[in-house]
Write a protein that holds these residues in place. Structure first.
Motif, PDB file in Angstrom:
ATOM      1  N   VAL A   5       0.841  -1.199   0.000  1.00 34.82           N
ATOM      2  CA  VAL A   5       0.000   0.000   0.000  1.00 34.82           C
ATOM      3  C   VAL A   5       0.878   1.252   0.000  1.00 34.82           C
ATOM      4  CG1 VAL A   5      -1.663   1.352   1.341  1.00 34.82           C
ATOM      5  CG2 VAL A   5      -2.003  -1.096   1.062  1.00 34.82           C
ATOM      6  N   PHE A   6       1.897   1.276   0.842  1.00 29.91           N
ATOM      7  CA  PHE A   6       2.790   2.434   0.894  1.00 29.91           C
ATOM      8  C   PHE A   6       3.559   2.609  -0.419  1.00 29.91           C
ATOM      9  CE2 PHE A   6       2.032   2.434   5.447  1.00 29.91           C
ATOM     10  CZ  PHE A   6       2.087   3.784   5.748  1.00 29.91           C
ATOM     11  N   ARG A   7       3.992   1.488  -1.036  1.00 33.74           N
ATOM     12  CA  ARG A   7       4.678   1.586  -2.327  1.00 33.74           C
ATOM     13  C   ARG A   7       3.761   2.157  -3.397  1.00 33.74           C
ATOM     14  NH1 ARG A   7       5.875  -3.790  -2.738  1.00 33.74           N
ATOM     15  NH2 ARG A   7       6.841  -4.173  -0.767  1.00 33.74           N
ATOM     16  N   GLN A   8       2.520   1.697  -3.413  1.00 29.88           N
ATOM     17  CA  GLN A   8       1.555   2.200  -4.388  1.00 29.88           C
ATOM     18  C   GLN A   8       1.365   3.709  -4.208  1.00 29.88           C
ATOM     19  OE1 GLN A   8      -0.342   0.458  -6.909  1.00 29.88           O
ATOM     20  NE2 GLN A   8       1.407  -0.865  -6.511  1.00 29.88           N
ATOM     21  N   TYR A   9       1.215   4.138  -2.968  1.00 32.01           N
ATOM     22  CA  TYR A   9       1.007   5.554  -2.684  1.00 32.01           C
ATOM     23  C   TYR A   9       2.242   6.370  -3.081  1.00 32.01           C
ATOM     24  CZ  TYR A   9      -0.636   9.723  -0.287  1.00 32.01           C
ATOM     25  OH  TYR A   9      -1.059  10.993  -0.006  1.00 32.01           O
ATOM     26  N   ALA A  10       3.423   5.837  -2.797  1.00 37.26           N
ATOM     27  CA  ALA A  10       4.663   6.529  -3.171  1.00 37.26           C
ATOM     28  C   ALA A  10       4.803   6.634  -4.693  1.00 37.26           C
ATOM     29  CB  ALA A  10       5.871   5.794  -2.587  1.00 37.26           C
ATOM     30  N   ASP A  11       4.226   5.670  -5.404  1.00 39.49           N
ATOM     31  CA  ASP A  11       4.265   5.690  -6.874  1.00 39.49           C
ATOM     32  C   ASP A  11       3.203   6.599  -7.473  1.00 39.49           C
ATOM     33  OD1 ASP A  11       6.399   3.961  -6.884  1.00 39.49           O
ATOM     34  OD2 ASP A  11       5.197   2.171  -7.285  1.00 39.49           O
ATOM     35  N   GLY A  12       2.411   7.259  -6.606  1.00 42.55           N
ATOM     36  CA  GLY A  12       1.446   8.231  -7.092  1.00 42.55           C
ATOM     37  C   GLY A  12       0.012   7.730  -7.213  1.00 42.55           C
ATOM     38  N   VAL A  13      -0.254   6.517  -6.721  1.00 45.57           N
ATOM     39  CA  VAL A  13      -1.617   5.985  -6.784  1.00 45.57           C
ATOM     40  C   VAL A  13      -2.404   6.544  -5.603  1.00 45.57           C
ATOM     41  CG1 VAL A  13      -3.034   3.903  -6.831  1.00 45.57           C
ATOM     42  CG2 VAL A  13      -0.746   3.868  -7.838  1.00 45.57           C
ATOM     43  N   TRP A  14      -3.584   7.111  -5.876  1.00 42.00           N
ATOM     44  CA  TRP A  14      -4.425   7.687  -4.830  1.00 42.00           C
ATOM     45  C   TRP A  14      -5.116   6.583  -4.034  1.00 42.00           C
ATOM     46  CZ3 TRP A  14      -5.369  12.909  -3.750  1.00 42.00           C
ATOM     47  CH2 TRP A  14      -4.643  13.800  -4.547  1.00 42.00           C
ATOM     48  N   PRO A  15      -5.540   6.859  -2.794  1.00 39.97           N
ATOM     49  CA  PRO A  15      -6.213   5.844  -1.978  1.00 39.97           C
ATOM     50  C   PRO A  15      -7.379   5.148  -2.684  1.00 39.97           C
ATOM     51  CG  PRO A  15      -5.659   7.694  -0.601  1.00 39.97           C
ATOM     52  CD  PRO A  15      -5.318   8.091  -2.015  1.00 39.97           C
ATOM     53  N   ARG A  16      -8.137   5.872  -3.490  1.00 40.16           N
ATOM     54  CA  ARG A  16      -9.254   5.243  -4.220  1.00 40.16           C
ATOM     55  C   ARG A  16      -8.735   4.174  -5.183  1.00 40.16           C
ATOM     56  NH1 ARG A  16     -13.488   9.154  -6.581  1.00 40.16           N
ATOM     57  NH2 ARG A  16     -14.164   9.045  -4.424  1.00 40.16           N
ATOM     58  N   GLY A  17      -7.637   4.468  -5.856  1.00 40.82           N
ATOM     59  CA  GLY A  17      -7.038   3.499  -6.782  1.00 40.82           C
ATOM     60  C   GLY A  17      -6.460   2.302  -6.058  1.00 40.82           C
ATOM     61  N   ILE A  18      -5.854   2.549  -4.896  1.00 45.12           N
ATOM     62  CA  ILE A  18      -5.295   1.453  -4.097  1.00 45.12           C
ATOM     63  C   ILE A  18      -6.425   0.544  -3.623  1.00 45.12           C
ATOM     64  CG2 ILE A  18      -4.052   0.868  -1.975  1.00 45.12           C
ATOM     65  CD1 ILE A  18      -2.528   3.558  -2.342  1.00 45.12           C
ATOM     66  N   ALA A  19      -7.516   1.138  -3.140  1.00 44.54           N
ATOM     67  CA  ALA A  19      -8.662   0.348  -2.681  1.00 44.54           C
ATOM     68  C   ALA A  19      -9.231  -0.482  -3.826  1.00 44.54           C
ATOM     69  CB  ALA A  19      -9.736   1.264  -2.104  1.00 44.54           C
ATOM     70  N   LYS A  20      -9.300   0.100  -5.019  1.00 42.90           N
ATOM     71  CA  LYS A  20      -9.817  -0.641  -6.170  1.00 42.90           C
ATOM     72  C   LYS A  20      -8.922  -1.830  -6.493  1.00 42.90           C
ATOM     73  CE  LYS A  20     -11.255  -0.158 -10.985  1.00 42.90           C
ATOM     74  NZ  LYS A  20     -11.300  -1.568 -11.090  1.00 42.90           N
ATOM     75  N   LYS A  21      -7.601  -1.620  -6.456  1.00 45.04           N
ATOM     76  CA  LYS A  21      -6.671  -2.719  -6.732  1.00 45.04           C
ATOM     77  C   LYS A  21      -6.807  -3.827  -5.695  1.00 45.04           C
ATOM     78  CE  LYS A  21      -3.104  -0.105  -9.182  1.00 45.04           C
ATOM     79  NZ  LYS A  21      -1.685   0.253  -9.234  1.00 45.04           N
ATOM     80  N   LEU A  22      -6.952  -3.452  -4.423  1.00 42.78           N
ATOM     81  CA  LEU A  22      -7.136  -4.461  -3.369  1.00 42.78           C
ATOM     82  C   LEU A  22      -8.430  -5.236  -3.587  1.00 42.78           C
ATOM     83  CD1 LEU A  22      -5.989  -2.407  -0.261  1.00 42.78           C
ATOM     84  CD2 LEU A  22      -4.844  -4.403  -1.218  1.00 42.78           C
ATOM     85  N   ASN A  23      -9.494  -4.541  -3.956  1.00 39.72           N
ATOM     86  CA  ASN A  23     -10.768  -5.201  -4.225  1.00 39.72           C
ATOM     87  C   ASN A  23     -10.661  -6.131  -5.428  1.00 39.72           C
ATOM     88  OD1 ASN A  23     -12.052  -3.954  -2.081  1.00 39.72           O
ATOM     89  ND2 ASN A  23     -12.742  -2.244  -3.325  1.00 39.72           N
ATOM     90  N   ASP A  24      -9.941  -5.699  -6.462  1.00 38.84           N
ATOM     91  CA  ASP A  24      -9.758  -6.529  -7.655  1.00 38.84           C
ATOM     92  C   ASP A  24      -8.971  -7.797  -7.348  1.00 38.84           C
ATOM     93  OD1 ASP A  24     -11.161  -4.647  -9.088  1.00 38.84           O
ATOM     94  OD2 ASP A  24      -9.378  -3.739 -10.019  1.00 38.84           O
ATOM     95  N   GLN A  25      -8.090  -7.727  -6.339  1.00 37.85           N
ATOM     96  CA  GLN A  25      -7.305  -8.887  -5.938  1.00 37.85           C
ATOM     97  C   GLN A  25      -8.067  -9.792  -4.982  1.00 37.85           C
ATOM     98  OE1 GLN A  25      -3.645  -7.452  -4.237  1.00 37.85           O
ATOM     99  NE2 GLN A  25      -3.049  -6.369  -6.089  1.00 37.85           N
ATOM    100  N   GLY A  26      -9.275  -9.389  -4.606  1.00 39.18           N
ATOM    101  CA  GLY A  26     -10.081 -10.199  -3.695  1.00 39.18           C
ATOM    102  C   GLY A  26      -9.671 -10.063  -2.242  1.00 39.18           C
TER     103      GLY A  26
END
Length: 63
Positions: A5-26
């Protein structure tokens, strides 16, 4: 998962995008507020001081 999650955020992904990726991964059901949280309250994955190794107690008081 926390480091991811921290790596994603550091790469510029917003919390909404991170949540979507987590949901897509189940990974349960995530919302952007669970990832980003509230800064002054220290909630959410990104704002929780426990995730950077700081122990905080008595942060909130429910009456």
């Amino acid at each position: 998962m926390i480091r991811w999650v921290f790596r994603q955020y550091a790469d510029g992904v917003w919390p909404r995008g991170i949540a979507k990726k987590l949901n897509d991964q189940g990974m349960a059901k995530w919302r952007d507020t669970a990832v980003g949280g509230h800064v002054s309250r220290g909630t959410g994955v990104l704002n929780n001081e426990t995730h950077i190794g700081r122990v905080v107690s008595n942060r909130r008081n429910y009456r």
